[in-house]
Design a protein around this motif. Structure first.
Motif, short mmCIF file in Angstrom:
data_model
loop_
_atom_site.label_atom_id
_atom_site.label_comp_id
_atom_site.label_asym_id
_atom_site.label_seq_id
_atom_site.Cartn_x
_atom_site.Cartn_y
_atom_site.Cartn_z
N GLY A 23 -9.65 73.69 5.28
CA GLY A 23 -8.24 74.10 5.36
C GLY A 23 -8.03 75.55 4.95
O GLY A 23 -7.30 76.29 5.61
N VAL A 24 -8.66 75.95 3.86
CA VAL A 24 -8.50 77.34 3.38
C VAL A 24 -9.12 78.31 4.37
O VAL A 24 -8.49 79.30 4.76
CB VAL A 24 -9.12 77.50 1.98
CG1 VAL A 24 -9.20 78.95 1.57
CG2 VAL A 24 -8.32 76.71 0.96
N GLY A 26 -9.83 77.82 7.52
CA GLY A 26 -9.09 77.75 8.78
C GLY A 26 -7.80 78.54 8.73
O GLY A 26 -7.43 79.21 9.69
N THR A 27 -7.09 78.49 7.60
CA THR A 27 -5.86 79.26 7.44
C THR A 27 -6.15 80.75 7.46
O THR A 27 -5.44 81.52 8.11
CB THR A 27 -5.17 78.87 6.13
OG1 THR A 27 -4.90 77.46 6.15
CG2 THR A 27 -3.87 79.62 5.94
N PHE A 30 -6.96 81.71 11.03
CA PHE A 30 -5.75 81.65 11.86
C PHE A 30 -4.92 82.92 11.70
O PHE A 30 -4.52 83.55 12.69
CB PHE A 30 -4.93 80.42 11.48
CG PHE A 30 -3.64 80.29 12.24
CD1 PHE A 30 -3.65 79.86 13.55
CD2 PHE A 30 -2.44 80.62 11.65
CE1 PHE A 30 -2.46 79.73 14.26
CE2 PHE A 30 -1.26 80.50 12.34
CZ PHE A 30 -1.26 80.05 13.65
N PHE A 31 -4.67 83.32 10.47
CA PHE A 31 -3.86 84.52 10.25
C PHE A 31 -4.60 85.80 10.63
O PHE A 31 -3.99 86.76 11.09
CB PHE A 31 -3.37 84.58 8.80
CG PHE A 31 -2.24 83.63 8.54
CD1 PHE A 31 -0.99 83.84 9.12
CD2 PHE A 31 -2.41 82.52 7.75
CE1 PHE A 31 0.05 82.96 8.90
CE2 PHE A 31 -1.38 81.64 7.51
CZ PHE A 31 -0.14 81.85 8.09
#
Length: 78
Positions: A23-24, A26-27, A30-31
């Motif tokens: 999750g970290v 991937g975030t 993404f940004f």
């Protein structure tokens, strides 16, 4: 009793869980991709600036990955 004591605090065990790491990371990706897309749109008319943005974002991605692996996962970067 049936307790496993590895010496690591609970927050570190949670932070190193694979879903949290995914999750970290991937975030962050993404940004970073969104920012890269925005910069490519702003500098679309200049070939040299577009190449510089692409190279800069690639280097930023490698640095972010190396920092993530070294400091979050606690292993050497390979």
């Amino acid at each position: 009793m049936n307790t496993v004591s590895s010496g690591a605090p609970l927050w570190l065990k949670v932070a190193r869980h694979p879903l949290v790491r995914l999750g970290v990371l991937g975030t962050i990706i993404f940004f970073t991709l969104g920012n890269s897309n925005r910069l490519m749109g702003e500098y679309a008319e200049s070939t040299a600036a577009t190449i510089a943005v692409a190279v800069g974002m690639a280097l930023l991605g490698l640095l972010l990955y190396a920092a993530f692996v070294r400091f979050w996962e606690g292993r050497p970067v390979s």
